[in-house]
Design a protein around this motif. Sequence first.
Motif, PDB file in Angstrom:
ATOM      1  N   LYS A   1      -2.409 -14.486  -7.756  1.00  0.00           N
ATOM      2  CA  LYS A   1      -2.248 -13.038  -7.654  1.00  0.00           C
ATOM      3  C   LYS A   1      -3.067 -12.517  -6.480  1.00  0.00           C
TER       4      LYS A   1
ATOM      5  N   THR B   1       1.038  -1.174 -10.484  1.00  0.00           N
ATOM      6  CA  THR B   1      -0.205  -1.911 -10.240  1.00  0.00           C
ATOM      7  C   THR B   1      -1.060  -1.873 -11.492  1.00  0.00           C
TER       8      THR B   1
ATOM      9  N   VAL C   1      -5.883  -4.406  -9.568  1.00  0.00           N
ATOM     10  CA  VAL C   1      -7.025  -3.721  -8.960  1.00  0.00           C
ATOM     11  C   VAL C   1      -8.131  -3.681 -10.003  1.00  0.00           C
TER      12      VAL C   1
ATOM     13  N   PHE D   1      -2.595   3.883  -4.840  1.00  0.00           N
ATOM     14  CA  PHE D   1      -2.059   2.984  -5.858  1.00  0.00           C
ATOM     15  C   PHE D   1      -0.540   3.008  -5.835  1.00  0.00           C
ATOM     16  N   LYS D   2       0.046   1.835  -5.974  1.00  0.00           N
ATOM     17  CA  LYS D   2       1.511   1.727  -6.042  1.00  0.00           C
ATOM     18  C   LYS D   2       1.925   1.672  -7.510  1.00  0.00           C
TER      19      LYS D   2
ATOM     20  N   GLU E   1      -1.723  -6.789  -6.708  1.00  0.00           N
ATOM     21  CA  GLU E   1      -1.014  -6.717  -7.983  1.00  0.00           C
ATOM     22  C   GLU E   1      -1.948  -6.264  -9.093  1.00  0.00           C
TER      23      GLU E   1
ATOM     24  N   LEU F   1      -6.011  -2.306  -0.802  1.00  0.00           N
ATOM     25  CA  LEU F   1      -4.988  -2.346  -1.835  1.00  0.00           C
ATOM     26  C   LEU F   1      -3.678  -2.974  -1.373  1.00  0.00           C
TER      27      LEU F   1
END
Length: 107
Positions: free
Chosen positions: A2, A99, A75, A95-96, A73, A69
């Motif tokens: 990851k 996540t 945080v 942030f996506k 995948e 970031l």
Amino acid sequence: MKNVAVIGSGSWGTALAIILTKYDHQVKIWARSQAAVDEINSKHTNEKYLPGVTLPETLTATTDRTAALEGAEIVISAVPSRAVRQTMTDFAPYFKPGTVIVNVAKG
């Protein structure tokens, strides 16, 4: 494997980052201090928080939120509990969706 971002370069965040790299994860630490970033990236140490410990060469650091970031995948927020609210507010625009965010605050 990851891609993991660790927000916070103190002893707790750095120790977790080391462990994650030992499990073959790609790990990038975000730090507020450019001096800390430079030390982590060039000397592979974090003497202020983990004296005498050599960091894995694959572990990198940045002060740039976007770069920290990028591709993450997972945080991990490893900032002191008193700083969680402000730090997450500052990072929120980066942030996506989807996540995974793990808060490991202490103190």
